[in-house]
Design a protein around this motif. Structure first.
Motif, short mmCIF file in Angstrom:
data_model
loop_
_atom_site.label_atom_id
_atom_site.label_comp_id
_atom_site.label_asym_id
_atom_site.label_seq_id
_atom_site.Cartn_x
_atom_site.Cartn_y
_atom_site.Cartn_z
N LYS A 30 0.85 -1.21 0.00
CA LYS A 30 0.00 0.00 0.00
C LYS A 30 0.87 1.26 0.00
N ARG A 31 1.89 1.26 0.86
CA ARG A 31 2.77 2.43 0.97
C ARG A 31 3.54 2.66 -0.32
N ARG A 32 4.08 1.54 -0.89
CA ARG A 32 4.86 1.66 -2.12
C ARG A 32 4.00 2.19 -3.26
N GLY A 38 1.76 9.12 -5.98
CA GLY A 38 1.96 10.53 -5.64
C GLY A 38 3.06 11.16 -6.48
N ARG A 39 4.15 10.40 -6.66
CA ARG A 39 5.28 10.92 -7.47
C ARG A 39 4.88 11.10 -8.93
N LEU A 40 4.04 10.17 -9.44
CA LEU A 40 3.61 10.31 -10.84
C LEU A 40 2.76 11.58 -11.00
N ILE A 74 1.78 16.75 -2.02
CA ILE A 74 1.28 15.45 -2.51
C ILE A 74 0.31 14.88 -1.49
N THR A 75 -0.72 14.19 -1.99
CA THR A 75 -1.60 13.43 -1.09
C THR A 75 -1.97 12.11 -1.74
N HIS A 76 -2.29 11.11 -0.90
CA HIS A 76 -2.84 9.86 -1.43
C HIS A 76 -3.79 9.27 -0.39
N SER A 77 -4.86 8.66 -0.89
CA SER A 77 -5.85 8.08 0.01
C SER A 77 -6.69 7.08 -0.76
N ILE A 96 -1.93 20.11 -0.05
CA ILE A 96 -3.11 19.44 -0.62
C ILE A 96 -3.36 18.18 0.18
N ASP A 97 -4.64 17.87 0.38
CA ASP A 97 -4.97 16.68 1.16
C ASP A 97 -6.28 16.08 0.68
N ALA A 98 -6.31 14.76 0.54
CA ALA A 98 -7.55 14.05 0.17
C ALA A 98 -7.96 13.17 1.34
N LYS A 142 -6.79 21.06 7.90
CA LYS A 142 -5.69 21.19 8.87
C LYS A 142 -4.46 20.41 8.39
N GLU A 143 -4.69 19.27 7.74
CA GLU A 143 -3.55 18.53 7.17
C GLU A 143 -2.93 19.34 6.02
N SER A 144 -3.79 19.96 5.21
CA SER A 144 -3.27 20.80 4.12
C SER A 144 -2.48 21.98 4.67
N PHE A 146 -0.89 22.07 7.49
CA PHE A 146 0.39 21.56 7.99
C PHE A 146 1.38 21.37 6.84
N LYS A 147 0.89 20.77 5.75
CA LYS A 147 1.80 20.52 4.62
C LYS A 147 2.28 21.82 3.98
N ALA A 148 1.41 22.83 3.96
CA ALA A 148 1.80 24.12 3.36
C ALA A 148 2.82 24.85 4.23
N ARG A 155 8.63 23.33 11.93
CA ARG A 155 8.24 22.76 13.22
C ARG A 155 6.88 22.10 13.07
N ARG A 156 6.67 21.05 13.87
CA ARG A 156 5.39 20.36 13.83
C ARG A 156 4.35 21.15 14.62
N PHE A 157 3.13 21.12 14.18
CA PHE A 157 2.04 21.67 14.97
C PHE A 157 0.82 20.77 14.77
C1 LIG Z 1 2.39 14.73 7.32
C2 LIG Z 1 0.88 14.48 7.29
C3 LIG Z 1 0.15 15.83 7.23
C4 LIG Z 1 0.54 13.64 6.05
O1 LIG Z 1 -0.84 13.55 5.85
P1 LIG Z 1 -1.58 12.15 5.62
O2 LIG Z 1 -3.05 12.43 5.51
O3 LIG Z 1 -1.12 11.19 6.66
O4 LIG Z 1 -1.06 11.57 4.24
P2 LIG Z 1 -1.21 12.15 2.76
O5 LIG Z 1 -1.23 11.00 1.84
O6 LIG Z 1 -2.32 13.13 2.60
O7 LIG Z 1 0.16 12.94 2.56
C5 LIG Z 1 1.38 12.26 2.55
C6 LIG Z 1 2.38 13.14 1.84
O8 LIG Z 1 2.57 14.34 2.58
C7 LIG Z 1 3.88 14.80 2.31
N1 LIG Z 1 4.52 15.11 3.57
C8 LIG Z 1 4.96 14.25 4.52
N2 LIG Z 1 5.46 14.94 5.56
C9 LIG Z 1 5.32 16.25 5.26
C10 LIG Z 1 5.68 17.45 5.93
N3 LIG Z 1 6.28 17.42 7.14
N4 LIG Z 1 5.39 18.63 5.33
C11 LIG Z 1 4.80 18.68 4.12
N5 LIG Z 1 4.45 17.55 3.42
C12 LIG Z 1 4.72 16.37 4.00
C13 LIG Z 1 4.63 13.70 1.55
O9 LIG Z 1 4.67 14.06 0.17
C14 LIG Z 1 3.74 12.50 1.75
O10 LIG Z 1 3.71 11.60 0.66
P3 LIG Z 1 5.03 10.77 0.21
O11 LIG Z 1 5.76 10.39 1.46
O12 LIG Z 1 4.46 9.60 -0.53
O13 LIG Z 1 5.80 11.72 -0.67
C15 LIG Z 1 0.37 13.70 8.55
O14 LIG Z 1 0.90 12.40 8.56
C16 LIG Z 1 0.73 14.35 9.86
O15 LIG Z 1 1.84 14.23 10.37
N6 LIG Z 1 -0.27 15.03 10.49
C17 LIG Z 1 -0.09 15.61 11.81
C18 LIG Z 1 0.21 17.05 11.73
C19 LIG Z 1 -1.03 17.83 11.36
O16 LIG Z 1 -1.74 17.52 10.45
N7 LIG Z 1 -1.30 18.89 12.12
C20 LIG Z 1 -2.48 19.68 11.86
C21 LIG Z 1 -2.06 21.12 12.03
S1 LIG Z 1 -3.45 22.20 12.14
#
Ligand SMILES: CC(C)(COP(=O)(O)OP(=O)(O)OC[C@H]1O[C@@H](n2cnc3c(N)ncnc32)[C@H](O)[C@@H]1OP(=O)(O)O)[C@@H](O)C(=O)NCCC(=O)NCCS
Length: 213
Positions: A30-32, A38-40, A74-77, A96-98, A142-144, A146-148, A155-157
């Motif tokens: 699943k992870r692979r 996501g890379r494609l 990137i997102t995958h779900s 981006i988040d799905a 909120k996940e989007s 965080f990624k942005a 830092r993590r939040f």
């Molecule tokens: C990192 C995180 C947001 C990923 O979200 P997810 O729903 O689990 O998984 P998604 O498939 O949507 O996204 C995974 C992709 O996010 C990207 N990603 C991973 N860590 C990341 C980071 N620290 N910053 C930005 N993008 C990140 C990667 O591209 C990853 O895919 P890849 O490893 O195949 O390249 C999640 O695991 C996490 O740590 N959440 C807790 C923090 C959070 O969301 N806080 C809310 C703040 S309001």
């Protein structure tokens, strides 16, 4: 992109010209498959943006290493993958988040972990269909967020560090407010616009972090 996990996992990734680390090569199917999907998506999006075949690296902290001059996410779900990219001259960061829609009963159970008090009060006013949509949206936005912002603030939040303050599902728009100061550029009180799209059983959200004025 829609993909079949089993099919993608059993295909040699070199067919797609995607390098997998030792860790990914020994990870679950699943992870692979999600990583490759996501890379494609990211490669296609980067090609559309830059008109060049550019390689995407990996950072130790999690986010992809976007080519110089670009930002992305990137997102995958569950068999769905997506990527968003932009030029660094347009935005500072992208997320981006799905998410598959969270059923209402589960949404109420998860609410304390995902929502702050004002959001939980809002949730209490909604019927079950809207409750599912609201919690899924808040979680995904909120996940989007965080990624942005993670690549910018390094830092993590967490879910209680931001709050949905506007939500218009009919127009696919929302606004989210930081409740914690993440850096001098990203103080508590800062609001960011969010975009929401419904895609079958998923919601896809996007946040573009503006460049400093
Ligand atoms: C990192 C995180 C947001 C990923 O979200 P997810 O729903 O689990 O998984 P998604 O498939 O949507 O996204 C995974 C992709 O996010 C990207 N990603 C991973 N860590 C990341 C980071 N620290 N910053 C930005 N993008 C990140 C990667 O591209 C990853 O895919 P890849 O490893 O195949 O390249 C999640 O695991 C996490 O740590 N959440 C807790 C923090 C959070 O969301 N806080 C809310 C703040 S309001």
């Amino acid at each position: 992109m829609r993909f079949d996990t089993a099919l993608l996992a059993e295909t040699d990734p070199s067919v797609y010209r995607i390098d997998l680390s030792e860790r990914l090569l020994s990870s679950a199917d699943k992870r692979r498959a999600e990583y490759v999907a996501g890379r494609l998506c990211a490669r296609q999006a980067l090609h559309d943006l830059t008109h060049e075949a550019v390689a995407l690296g990996q950072t130790a902290a999690g986010p992809p290493a976007w080519p110089a001059g670009t930002v992305g996410s990137i997102t995958h779900s569950r068999g769905l993958a997506a990527a968003a990219v932009a030029s660094q001259t347009s935005v500072a960061g992208l997320g981006i988040d799905a998410e598959a829609r969270i059923p209402a009963a589960r949404a109420h159970r998860l609410a304390p972990q995902i929502l702050v008090e004002s959001e939980r009060e809002w949730l209490a006013t909604l019927d079950s269909g809207a409750a599912s949509e609201f919690v899924t949206t808040a979680f995904s936005l909120k996940e989007s967020l965080f990624k942005a912002l993670f690549p910018l603030v390094q830092r993590r939040f967490y879910f209680h560090d931001a709050c949905l303050v506007a939500w218009d599902p009919d127009h696919g728009s929302a606004a989210i407010e930081l409740l914690t100061t993440l850096s001098s550029h990203w103080p508590a009180g800062r609001r960011l616009a969010g975009h929401i799209a419904a895609l079958d059983d998923h919601l896809v959200t996007l946040i573009a972090a503006p460049r400093p004025a």
